[in-house]
Design a protein around this motif. Structure first.
Motif, PDB file in Angstrom:
ATOM      1  N   MET A   1     -11.705   6.829   2.984  1.00  0.00           N
ATOM      2  CA  MET A   1     -10.864   6.143   2.564  1.00  0.00           C
ATOM      3  C   MET A   1      -9.708   6.642   2.323  1.00  0.00           C
ATOM      4  O   MET A   1      -9.492   7.924   2.568  1.00  0.00           O
ATOM      5  CB  MET A   1     -10.677   5.823   1.183  1.00  0.00           C
ATOM      6  N   THR A   2      -8.108   6.667   2.459  1.00  0.00           N
ATOM      7  CA  THR A   2      -7.406   7.021   3.601  1.00  0.00           C
ATOM      8  C   THR A   2      -6.292   6.631   1.844  1.00  0.00           C
ATOM      9  O   THR A   2      -7.030   6.579   0.716  1.00  0.00           O
ATOM     10  CB  THR A   2      -6.632   6.194   4.378  1.00  0.00           C
ATOM     11  N   LYS A   3      -5.115   7.808   1.862  1.00  0.00           N
ATOM     12  CA  LYS A   3      -4.553   7.549   0.827  1.00  0.00           C
ATOM     13  C   LYS A   3      -4.190   5.623   0.512  1.00  0.00           C
ATOM     14  O   LYS A   3      -3.535   5.496  -0.488  1.00  0.00           O
ATOM     15  CB  LYS A   3      -2.933   8.098   0.724  1.00  0.00           C
ATOM     16  N   ALA A   4      -3.913   5.440   1.156  1.00  0.00           N
ATOM     17  CA  ALA A   4      -3.391   3.636   1.029  1.00  0.00           C
ATOM     18  C   ALA A   4      -4.063   2.902   0.275  1.00  0.00           C
ATOM     19  O   ALA A   4      -4.311   2.513  -0.107  1.00  0.00           O
ATOM     20  CB  ALA A   4      -3.021   3.307   2.282  1.00  0.00           C
ATOM     21  N   ASP A   5      -5.530   2.892   1.065  1.00  0.00           N
ATOM     22  CA  ASP A   5      -6.965   2.595   0.360  1.00  0.00           C
ATOM     23  C   ASP A   5      -6.797   2.896  -1.368  1.00  0.00           C
ATOM     24  O   ASP A   5      -6.928   2.009  -1.878  1.00  0.00           O
ATOM     25  CB  ASP A   5      -7.693   3.201   1.064  1.00  0.00           C
ATOM     26  N   ILE A   6      -7.145   3.942  -1.352  1.00  0.00           N
ATOM     27  CA  ILE A   6      -6.960   4.425  -2.795  1.00  0.00           C
ATOM     28  C   ILE A   6      -5.402   4.203  -3.786  1.00  0.00           C
ATOM     29  O   ILE A   6      -5.578   3.272  -4.663  1.00  0.00           O
ATOM     30  CB  ILE A   6      -6.162   6.464  -2.669  1.00  0.00           C
ATOM     31  N   ASN A   8      -3.878   0.442  -3.004  1.00  0.00           N
ATOM     32  CA  ASN A   8      -5.048  -0.556  -3.171  1.00  0.00           C
ATOM     33  C   ASN A   8      -5.967  -0.474  -4.170  1.00  0.00           C
ATOM     34  O   ASN A   8      -5.616  -1.669  -5.441  1.00  0.00           O
ATOM     35  CB  ASN A   8      -5.038  -0.960  -1.808  1.00  0.00           C
ATOM     36  N   GLU A   9      -6.623   0.464  -4.272  1.00  0.00           N
ATOM     37  CA  GLU A   9      -7.604   0.629  -5.130  1.00  0.00           C
ATOM     38  C   GLU A   9      -7.327   0.822  -6.534  1.00  0.00           C
ATOM     39  O   GLU A   9      -7.099  -0.413  -7.771  1.00  0.00           O
ATOM     40  CB  GLU A   9      -8.757   1.110  -5.289  1.00  0.00           C
ATOM     41  N   ILE A  10      -6.199   1.418  -7.069  1.00  0.00           N
ATOM     42  CA  ILE A  10      -5.627   1.860  -8.100  1.00  0.00           C
ATOM     43  C   ILE A  10      -5.083   0.016  -8.937  1.00  0.00           C
ATOM     44  O   ILE A  10      -4.596   0.089  -9.714  1.00  0.00           O
ATOM     45  CB  ILE A  10      -5.292   2.452  -8.620  1.00  0.00           C
ATOM     46  N   ALA A  11      -3.743  -0.060  -8.232  1.00  0.00           N
ATOM     47  CA  ALA A  11      -3.221  -1.668  -7.758  1.00  0.00           C
ATOM     48  C   ALA A  11      -4.126  -1.968  -8.272  1.00  0.00           C
ATOM     49  O   ALA A  11      -3.651  -3.101  -9.283  1.00  0.00           O
ATOM     50  CB  ALA A  11      -2.536  -1.479  -6.826  1.00  0.00           C
ATOM     51  N   LYS A  12      -5.035  -2.180  -7.856  1.00  0.00           N
ATOM     52  CA  LYS A  12      -6.014  -3.715  -7.971  1.00  0.00           C
ATOM     53  C   LYS A  12      -6.270  -3.955  -9.282  1.00  0.00           C
ATOM     54  O   LYS A  12      -6.734  -4.789 -10.140  1.00  0.00           O
ATOM     55  CB  LYS A  12      -6.970  -3.715  -7.046  1.00  0.00           C
ATOM     56  N   VAL A  21       2.384   2.981  -7.928  1.00  0.00           N
ATOM     57  CA  VAL A  21       0.730   3.121  -8.138  1.00  0.00           C
ATOM     58  C   VAL A  21       1.383   4.571  -7.057  1.00  0.00           C
ATOM     59  O   VAL A  21       0.734   5.809  -7.036  1.00  0.00           O
ATOM     60  CB  VAL A  21      -0.269   2.574  -7.175  1.00  0.00           C
ATOM     61  N   GLN A  22       1.847   4.300  -5.775  1.00  0.00           N
ATOM     62  CA  GLN A  22       2.176   5.423  -4.332  1.00  0.00           C
ATOM     63  C   GLN A  22       2.915   6.360  -5.013  1.00  0.00           C
ATOM     64  O   GLN A  22       2.531   7.357  -4.886  1.00  0.00           O
ATOM     65  CB  GLN A  22       3.015   4.662  -3.198  1.00  0.00           C
ATOM     66  N   THR A  23       4.087   6.300  -6.197  1.00  0.00           N
ATOM     67  CA  THR A  23       4.362   7.621  -6.434  1.00  0.00           C
ATOM     68  C   THR A  23       3.668   8.370  -7.038  1.00  0.00           C
ATOM     69  O   THR A  23       3.985   9.299  -7.245  1.00  0.00           O
ATOM     70  CB  THR A  23       6.106   7.092  -7.639  1.00  0.00           C
ATOM     71  N   MET A  24       3.306   7.069  -8.372  1.00  0.00           N
ATOM     72  CA  MET A  24       2.217   8.389  -8.918  1.00  0.00           C
ATOM     73  C   MET A  24       0.943   9.133  -8.118  1.00  0.00           C
ATOM     74  O   MET A  24       0.866  10.621  -8.495  1.00  0.00           O
ATOM     75  CB  MET A  24       1.411   7.575 -10.097  1.00  0.00           C
ATOM     76  N   VAL A  25       0.735   8.658  -7.402  1.00  0.00           N
ATOM     77  CA  VAL A  25      -0.342   9.448  -6.245  1.00  0.00           C
ATOM     78  C   VAL A  25       0.582  10.881  -5.929  1.00  0.00           C
ATOM     79  O   VAL A  25      -0.254  11.083  -5.576  1.00  0.00           O
ATOM     80  CB  VAL A  25      -1.444   8.154  -5.155  1.00  0.00           C
TER      81      VAL A  25
END
Length: 91
Positions: A1-6, A8-12, A21-25
């Motif tokens: 799982m990549t950062k982009a996948d993480i 996407n999952e959190i956003a969903k 979400v990207q800013t928070m991660v």
């Protein structure tokens, strides 16, 4: 799982926009890195700990050149999973 996948999952799961979400991660990762660099471990209850491990000086061999070299002492970041996380993984 990549950062982009993480992201996407959190956003969903949360309904928050991917940019937020990207800013928070990214902020989470920067905070963990800054803490580790400062020598402070990060404890996340139920998940695990991000810690610094000290490696002592040791001798190593270069097999192709038949020489011995010395690896100086150094620190490395490490992750130690929580017992509950390990138990869940081994079910």
């Amino acid at each position: 799982m990549t950062k982009a996948d993480i992201v996407n999952e959190i956003a969903k799961k949360t309904g928050i926009e991917k940019i937020q979400v990207q800013t928070m991660v990214a902020a989470f990762i920067d905070t963990v890195k800054d803490s580790i660099v400062a020598g402070n471990p990060v404890y996340l209850r139920g998940f695990g700990s991000f810690i610094v491990k000290h490696r002592a000086t040791k001798a190593a061999r270069n097999i192709t050149k038949q020489t011995t070299l010395v690896i100086p002492e150094h620190d490395v970041p490490a992750f130690k999973p929580a017992k509950s996380f390990t138990a869940e993984l081994n079910k």
